[in-house]
Scaffold this motif. Structure first.
Motif, PDB file in Angstrom:
ATOM      1  N   SER A 169       2.235   1.162   1.499  1.00  0.00           N
ATOM      2  CA  SER A 169       1.974   0.355   2.521  1.00  0.00           C
ATOM      3  C   SER A 169       2.380  -0.853   2.338  1.00  0.00           C
ATOM      4  O   SER A 169       3.170  -1.677   3.015  1.00  0.00           O
ATOM      5  N   CYS A 170       2.130  -1.426   0.843  1.00  0.00           N
ATOM      6  CA  CYS A 170       2.542  -3.004   0.393  1.00  0.00           C
ATOM      7  C   CYS A 170       3.077  -2.916  -0.895  1.00  0.00           C
ATOM      8  O   CYS A 170       3.558  -3.888  -1.048  1.00  0.00           O
ATOM      9  N   GLY A 171       3.322  -1.734  -1.477  1.00  0.00           N
ATOM     10  CA  GLY A 171       4.155  -1.702  -2.742  1.00  0.00           C
ATOM     11  C   GLY A 171       3.311  -2.234  -3.901  1.00  0.00           C
ATOM     12  O   GLY A 171       3.904  -2.252  -4.995  1.00  0.00           O
ATOM     13  N   HIS A 172       1.955  -2.450  -3.691  1.00  0.00           N
ATOM     14  CA  HIS A 172       1.298  -2.837  -4.954  1.00  0.00           C
ATOM     15  C   HIS A 172       1.353  -1.700  -5.917  1.00  0.00           C
ATOM     16  O   HIS A 172       1.274  -0.485  -5.637  1.00  0.00           O
ATOM     17  N   GLU A 173       1.662  -2.105  -7.246  1.00  0.00           N
ATOM     18  CA  GLU A 173       1.406  -1.133  -8.320  1.00  0.00           C
ATOM     19  C   GLU A 173       0.128  -1.473  -9.236  1.00  0.00           C
ATOM     20  O   GLU A 173      -0.329  -2.461  -9.496  1.00  0.00           O
ATOM     21  N   ALA A 174      -0.286  -0.298  -9.357  1.00  0.00           N
ATOM     22  CA  ALA A 174      -1.483  -0.337 -10.477  1.00  0.00           C
ATOM     23  C   ALA A 174      -1.439   0.793 -11.360  1.00  0.00           C
ATOM     24  O   ALA A 174      -1.253   2.174 -11.024  1.00  0.00           O
ATOM     25  N   THR A 175      -1.672   0.713 -12.678  1.00  0.00           N
ATOM     26  CA  THR A 175      -1.564   1.549 -13.569  1.00  0.00           C
ATOM     27  C   THR A 175      -3.199   2.084 -14.125  1.00  0.00           C
ATOM     28  O   THR A 175      -3.930   1.199 -14.095  1.00  0.00           O
ATOM     29  N   GLU A 176      -3.091   3.558 -13.782  1.00  0.00           N
ATOM     30  CA  GLU A 176      -4.471   3.994 -13.579  1.00  0.00           C
ATOM     31  C   GLU A 176      -4.350   5.093 -14.770  1.00  0.00           C
ATOM     32  O   GLU A 176      -3.416   5.864 -14.949  1.00  0.00           O
ATOM     33  N   ARG A 177      -5.624   5.467 -15.540  1.00  0.00           N
ATOM     34  CA  ARG A 177      -5.726   6.570 -16.243  1.00  0.00           C
ATOM     35  C   ARG A 177      -6.167   7.867 -15.212  1.00  0.00           C
ATOM     36  O   ARG A 177      -7.131   7.793 -14.258  1.00  0.00           O
ATOM     37  N   MET A 178      -5.516   8.781 -15.841  1.00  0.00           N
ATOM     38  CA  MET A 178      -5.782  10.183 -14.904  1.00  0.00           C
ATOM     39  C   MET A 178      -6.710  11.040 -15.598  1.00  0.00           C
ATOM     40  O   MET A 178      -6.691  11.169 -16.584  1.00  0.00           O
ATOM     41  N   PRO A 179      -7.538  11.901 -14.880  1.00  0.00           N
ATOM     42  CA  PRO A 179      -8.405  12.695 -15.293  1.00  0.00           C
ATOM     43  C   PRO A 179      -7.560  13.985 -15.707  1.00  0.00           C
ATOM     44  O   PRO A 179      -6.443  14.220 -15.427  1.00  0.00           O
ATOM     45  N   GLN A 180      -8.044  14.556 -16.827  1.00  0.00           N
ATOM     46  CA  GLN A 180      -7.174  15.649 -17.350  1.00  0.00           C
ATOM     47  C   GLN A 180      -7.285  17.107 -16.833  1.00  0.00           C
ATOM     48  O   GLN A 180      -6.365  17.739 -16.904  1.00  0.00           O
ATOM     49  N   ASP A 181      -8.471  17.245 -15.972  1.00  0.00           N
ATOM     50  CA  ASP A 181      -8.582  18.655 -15.558  1.00  0.00           C
ATOM     51  C   ASP A 181      -9.049  18.567 -14.177  1.00  0.00           C
ATOM     52  O   ASP A 181      -9.789  19.414 -13.711  1.00  0.00           O
ATOM     53  N   ALA A 182      -8.711  17.450 -13.399  1.00  0.00           N
ATOM     54  CA  ALA A 182      -9.178  17.470 -11.918  1.00  0.00           C
ATOM     55  C   ALA A 182      -8.193  16.464 -11.079  1.00  0.00           C
ATOM     56  O   ALA A 182      -7.276  15.844 -11.589  1.00  0.00           O
ATOM     57  N   CYS A 183      -8.224  16.876  -9.855  1.00  0.00           N
ATOM     58  CA  CYS A 183      -7.362  16.178  -8.968  1.00  0.00           C
ATOM     59  C   CYS A 183      -8.014  14.946  -8.257  1.00  0.00           C
ATOM     60  O   CYS A 183      -9.383  14.597  -8.448  1.00  0.00           O
ATOM     61  N   LEU A 184      -7.421  13.851  -8.193  1.00  0.00           N
ATOM     62  CA  LEU A 184      -7.739  12.632  -7.532  1.00  0.00           C
ATOM     63  C   LEU A 184      -7.026  12.395  -6.148  1.00  0.00           C
ATOM     64  O   LEU A 184      -6.053  12.407  -5.838  1.00  0.00           O
ATOM     65  N   TRP A 185      -8.083  12.819  -5.094  1.00  0.00           N
ATOM     66  CA  TRP A 185      -7.529  13.086  -3.858  1.00  0.00           C
ATOM     67  C   TRP A 185      -7.400  11.710  -3.221  1.00  0.00           C
ATOM     68  O   TRP A 185      -6.666  11.537  -2.231  1.00  0.00           O
ATOM     69  N   PHE A 186      -8.248  10.940  -3.560  1.00  0.00           N
ATOM     70  CA  PHE A 186      -8.155   9.325  -2.774  1.00  0.00           C
ATOM     71  C   PHE A 186      -8.100   8.437  -4.023  1.00  0.00           C
ATOM     72  O   PHE A 186      -8.659   8.330  -4.989  1.00  0.00           O
ATOM     73  N   HIS A 187      -7.288   7.251  -3.523  1.00  0.00           N
ATOM     74  CA  HIS A 187      -7.327   5.955  -4.219  1.00  0.00           C
ATOM     75  C   HIS A 187      -7.245   4.744  -3.390  1.00  0.00           C
ATOM     76  O   HIS A 187      -6.293   4.951  -2.423  1.00  0.00           O
ATOM     77  N   GLU A 188      -7.950   3.850  -3.399  1.00  0.00           N
ATOM     78  CA  GLU A 188      -8.128   2.728  -2.555  1.00  0.00           C
ATOM     79  C   GLU A 188      -7.021   1.599  -3.396  1.00  0.00           C
ATOM     80  O   GLU A 188      -7.137   1.158  -4.523  1.00  0.00           O
ATOM     81  N   CYS A 189      -5.899   1.320  -2.671  1.00  0.00           N
ATOM     82  CA  CYS A 189      -5.156   0.096  -2.998  1.00  0.00           C
ATOM     83  C   CYS A 189      -5.661  -0.959  -3.293  1.00  0.00           C
ATOM     84  O   CYS A 189      -6.396  -1.732  -2.339  1.00  0.00           O
ATOM     85  N   PRO A 190      -5.588  -1.715  -4.696  1.00  0.00           N
ATOM     86  CA  PRO A 190      -6.307  -2.899  -4.779  1.00  0.00           C
ATOM     87  C   PRO A 190      -5.742  -4.054  -3.857  1.00  0.00           C
ATOM     88  O   PRO A 190      -6.279  -5.252  -3.736  1.00  0.00           O
TER      89      PRO A 190
END
Length: 71
Positions: A15-36
């Protein structure tokens, strides 16, 4: 022996092109993320298992290993 998966990925908001570096869980999905940047709630695109696979620079660790993270 398989390589260790990359555990960080940079998510880019469609939507806005904002970039955020995030740590990923090793054994699960991340289905939602709110853009900062704009507060848009990111969800995986059809066919993708998580937001990292849809909007990240690196897919989630299970996909990197060639397995499914969502069952």
């Amino acid at each position: 022996m398989p390589e260790d998966p990359v555990l960080t990925s940079t998510l880019t908001c469609p939507s806005c092109g904002h970039e955020a570096t995030e740590r990923m869980p090793q054994d699960a999905c991340l289905w939602f993320h709110e853009c900062p940047g704009c507060r848009t709630l990111l969800r995986p695109r059809p066919g993708d298992c998580c937001v990292f696979c849809s909007y990240g620079t690196v897919p989630c660790p299970p996909v990197q290993r060639g397995t499914s993270c969502c069952g």
